[in-house]
Motif scaffolding. Structure first.
Motif, short mmCIF file in Angstrom:
data_model
loop_
_atom_site.label_atom_id
_atom_site.label_comp_id
_atom_site.label_asym_id
_atom_site.label_seq_id
_atom_site.Cartn_x
_atom_site.Cartn_y
_atom_site.Cartn_z
N ILE A 96 2.57 4.12 -7.43
CA ILE A 96 2.02 2.82 -7.84
C ILE A 96 3.10 1.78 -8.17
CG2 ILE A 96 0.59 1.58 -9.51
CD1 ILE A 96 -1.13 4.03 -9.77
N ILE B 180 0.83 -1.21 0.00
CA ILE B 180 0.00 0.00 0.00
C ILE B 180 0.87 1.26 0.00
CG2 ILE B 180 -1.59 1.38 1.39
CD1 ILE B 180 -2.88 -1.30 2.25
N LEU B 181 1.91 1.27 0.83
CA LEU B 181 2.82 2.42 0.86
C LEU B 181 3.49 2.59 -0.50
CD1 LEU B 181 4.51 2.08 4.38
CD2 LEU B 181 2.79 3.75 3.66
N MET C 82 2.22 1.71 -3.34
CA MET C 82 1.20 2.20 -4.26
C MET C 82 1.05 3.71 -4.13
SD MET C 82 -0.12 -0.17 -6.17
CE MET C 82 -0.40 -1.94 -6.28
N ILE C 83 1.14 4.21 -2.89
CA ILE C 83 1.04 5.64 -2.66
C ILE C 83 2.19 6.37 -3.36
CG2 ILE C 83 1.15 7.45 -0.90
CD1 ILE C 83 -0.25 5.49 1.00
N LEU C 84 3.35 5.71 -3.40
CA LEU C 84 4.53 6.29 -4.05
C LEU C 84 4.53 5.96 -5.54
CD1 LEU C 84 7.17 5.38 -1.32
CD2 LEU C 84 6.07 7.60 -1.69
#
Length: 222
Positions: free
Chosen positions: A114, A107-108, A110-112
């Motif tokens: 994707i 998830i982290l 993905m925040i960066l």
């Protein structure tokens, strides 16, 4: 000293293996998909219609159930494929810990933008079968997965992409029924958990194809 060459594995081999393993375990896969999808649908429907507390509680229960069910399904698939080397007690808590670590990391990522999240999901795709089938600890399983998937990342990514696109199409069709339509929600959840089971099948296929110990074990059971 000569080194053993890495096995050649194609995208087609991985996808067909994932589908075959899933089909061979339909006796546990179908109830798992149906049960989790129904519970998730109830939780989502309650949340959408204003029962936030109750809906959230149901969805939390679904997350816990998904971890337990995922462990049992993966264990069953590994045994059926002759890849279960670990014979100790079930390790639900380490499996939960691994799921949290991998989930948060992806998830982290993905925040960066994707791409890092997708890359981590690919490189950690063997962590769960290593923990369940080999008895690795959480971080040992992650390290082993990272090492074993070196050189296979693009092929694994293409498998995940191909399988994921099927679910995206189904989700779009279900979405046409409306965001609050319970039938549409159920169809989407069924597709989601069906993909989860096929992904477990993919991880088992990977273990048998690129893990040296996995290949030796599977040969014994042939």
């Amino acid at each position: 000293m000569a080194t053993n060459p890495r096995p050649e594995v194609t995208v087609g081999t991985l996808i067909s293996g994932a589908v075959d393993i899933t089909k061979q375990n339909l006796g546990i896969v179908l109830p798992a998909v149906g049960g989790l999808a129904v519970l998730a649908t109830i939780g989502q429907y309650l949340t959408i219609n204003g029962s936030l507390a109750l809906g959230g509680l149901v969805q939390l229960g679904v997350l816990i159930a998904a971890v337990i069910v995922g462990y049992i399904v993966l264990e069953t698939m590994l045994k059926q494929a002759g890849l279960m080397a670990y014979s100790g007690p079930r390790r639900f808590l380490p499996f939960l810990g691994l799921s949290i670590v991998v989930g948060v990391g992806v998830i982290l990522g993905m925040i960066l933008l994707i791409v890092p999240g997708v890359y981590l999901a690919v490189r950690w795709s063997l962590a769960q079968p290593r923990l369940v089938g080999r008895g690795d600890g959480v971080f040992d399983a992650i390290k082993a997965s990272w090492k074993l998937t070196d050189g296979y990342a693009m092929r694994i990514f293409l498998c995940i992409l191909a399988l994921g696109l099927v679910v995206v199409v189904i989700a779009i069709i279900a979405g046409l029924l409306g965001p609050t339509n319970i039938i549409g929600i159920l169809i989407g959840q069924l597709a989601n958990y069906a993909l989860t089971m096929v992904m477990l099948g993919l991880s088992v296929t990977l273990l048998g194809e690129i893990d040296p110990l996995g290949r030796k074990l599977s040969e014994v059971f042939e």
